[in-house]
Design an enzyme around this catalytic site. Structure first.
Site, short mmCIF file in Angstrom:
data_model
loop_
_atom_site.label_atom_id
_atom_site.label_comp_id
_atom_site.label_asym_id
_atom_site.label_seq_id
_atom_site.Cartn_x
_atom_site.Cartn_y
_atom_site.Cartn_z
CD GLU A 1 -2.09 2.42 -3.48
OE1 GLU A 1 -3.60 2.70 -3.73
OE2 GLU A 1 -2.04 2.46 -2.61
CG ASP B 1 -1.99 0.92 1.19
OD1 ASP B 1 -2.84 1.27 0.42
OD2 ASP B 1 -1.69 1.87 2.43
#
Length: 553
Positions: A275, A207
């Protein structure tokens, strides 16, 4: 303990279709209204049958759930609402039996303020973990140490009365940022990754991977020019008005990613994809972060998730990424748990079955890894969540101008005639729209023209087509509404035509000759992905249609 899947193809990730599961909303096995790990295990056969190669599970760690799992209070245990570590082991083993790899979501840049690390860090300025988070003294006038902003609105600094200092949070105030300049923090992060790799997972989705490090001097971020700021996240969020050169994407991040890669490489077949959050030069960042053999295996950004749905815009993004990425590798996504569902966002609601097929075929045909978000294969539209039912803290903060992320996170509809669409025996944590009941899995499974059936056929066909999985990609000039490219490998070529408009599109014989000057073979025999032949030797694509034709490479 689960045994790791034998890596028959160590480069599986280069062409993988990763099915993204949001565990709260996949299937509830115990009737509390919240999906869980046992629910995922119960439906792994559905994912495998669809044609996916791996699953990516959003966070299921112990958490107060203020950001629904992206605020971690214990990185090495399962939150009771999702089950137990034994449930996780069972899921990993069952996935491997189905031939699915398991990717879990690691949120390393920040934790919950209820994590024991933060509780100790905030207790004093001289305890063993005092420097595990980003603390700073106020300016002489008591204001925060610099102008950094939080993505969730307002300053990125929160005052703590015990230490009489501010701490950094790029997201919610309850999500303090870890201090990756501290080698003990970096080692703790590696220990977390090692724990789950030892448990049998096949890798990580990282993330906001460009948020790990901050500028150690805490310099102010410069403003963006007004024209760029307005085109940022949104006019309603002041975060879009800064150039975040000091609060994220710092050069020190590269060395840590190399440490993480060295660890992951000790586990054959394991892979990492990251990401990359909103960034000033996302192409250069993606190239640096995915440098072959050194850092991430692949990465995706929000470029395709935010680009206009036109042939020109998609071609521009893909060509820019491929041109800039160097030795790195892309991962494509048109949907996830943070953006409006693709059928709604891309204005495909007039024919959601065709829309589901178009989205899945496009994102898995661009050369690289790809992610499919749960329910996209059903052609689910964005749910309209009433204000009183909203759960997403971002949506609540910016409502009504930005309704938030709840609309794409509603539970999966499994059975149209069952209570709560077969998702739960209790009251779901988010309401399930009536329109989603009508598009439930059981309503589509036996309909050969449904979105689910078309996606399944395409993914199984793709699996046996080397040109589509591993071949080169070359864009072609076509009429404005048509995205056209060729996938080519070992003398075999496939011409891919995507009609991105709600009107049928005619391609004359002359246009086809320009697209395939060496001639076309027989169309691919795949129901739902055909073009209609016209008397003049051309073809016609239906609205949102996809055509696949064999061509000499």
């Amino acid at each position: 303990m689960a045994k790791q899947l034998s890596p028959s193809d160590p480069n599986w990730w280069r062409h993988a279709v990763v099915y993204h599961i949001y565990p709260r909303s996949f299937l509830d096995s115990n009737g509390d209204g919240i999906g869980d790990l046992a629910g995922i295990t119960a439906r792994l056969d559905y994912v495998a049958d669809l044609g996916a190669d791996a699953i990516w599970i959003s966070p299921f760690f112990v958490s107060p759930m203020e950001d629904f799992g992206y605020d971690v209070a214990d990185y090495c245990d399962v939150d009771p609402i999702f089950g137990t570590r034994a449930d996780c082991d069972a899921l990993i083993a069952a996935a491997h039996e189905q031939g699915l790899r398991v990717i879990i979501d690691l949120v390393l840049s920040h934790s919950s303020n209820r994590h024991p690390w933060f509780r100790e860090s905030r207790a004093s300025r001289d305890n063993p973990k005092a420097d595990w988070y980003v603390w700073a003294d106020p300016k002489p006038d008591g204001t925060p140490p610099n102008n950094w902003l939080s993505i969730f609105g307002g300053p990125a600094w929160e005052w703590d009365s015990r230490r009489r200092q501010y701490y950094l949070h790029n997201f919610l105030a309850s999500q303090p940022d870890l201090n990756f300049h501290n080698p003990q923090v970096r080692e703790a992060a590696l220990d977390v990754a090692r724990f789950w790799l030892d448990r049998g997972v096949d890798g990580f989705r990282l993330d906001v991977v460009n948020f790990y490090f901050h500028d150690a001097e805490l310099r102010d971020n410069p403003p963006l020019p007004q024209e760029r700021a307005v085109a940022g996240l949104a006019r309603t969020n002041p975060y879009a008005y800064q150039d975040h050169v000091y609060s994220k994407t710092r050069p020190e991040n590269l060395a840590f990613l190399e440490d993480l890669r060295r660890l992951t490489d000790r586990y054959p077949g394991a892979a990492m994809f990251g990401e990359i959050g909103p960034d000033r030069d996302v192409m250069a960042t993606t190239a640096a972060y995915t440098e072959a053999g050194r850092r991430l295996h692949m990465a995706y950004s929000f470029e395709l998730l935010s680009a206009p749905f036109t042939a020109r815009a998609i071609r521009r993004v893909v060509e820019e990424v491929r041109g800039a990425i160097g030795t790195g590798w892309p991962c494509w996504a048109l949907a996830n748990h943070d953006v409006v569902r693709a059928v709604t966002r891309l204005q495909l609601e007039a024919d959601p079955d065709a829309g589901a097929a178009l989205v899945a075929a496009l994102v898995t045909s661009l050369g690289g890894g790809s992610c499919l978000y749960q329910g996209e294969e059903l052609g689910l539209t964005e749910a309209d969540i009433p204000p009183e039912a909203m759960q997403d803290p971002y949506g609540i903060r910016f409502w009504p101008d930005q309704p938030g992320r709840d609309g794409c996170r509603t539970p999966m509809p499994w059975q149209a005639g069952a209570p709560q669409a077969g998702f739960s025996a209790g009251t779901p944590w988010l309401p399930i729209p009536h329109a989603h009941h009508l598009r439930a899995v059981d309503q589509q499974a036996d309909d050969p023209d449904s979105g689910h059936a078309r996606v399944r056929r395409f993914l199984h066909w793709r699996r046996n087509e080397p040109a589509m999985r591993e071949g080169g990609l070359r864009f072609l000039d076509a009429p404005e509404a048509i995205l056209a490219f060729r996938r080519e490998k070992d003398g075999e070529g496939i011409l891919c035509l995507f009609n991105l408009s709600a009107q049928a599109q005619a391609l004359t014989r002359e246009i086809l000759a320009n697209l395939a000057p060496d001639g076309l073979g027989a169309p691919v025999a795949l129901r739902g992905f055909e073009a209609t032949a016209s008397p003049d030797g051309g073809i016609s694509l239906p609205p949102f249609g996809v055509a696949l034709l064999r061509a000499a490479a």
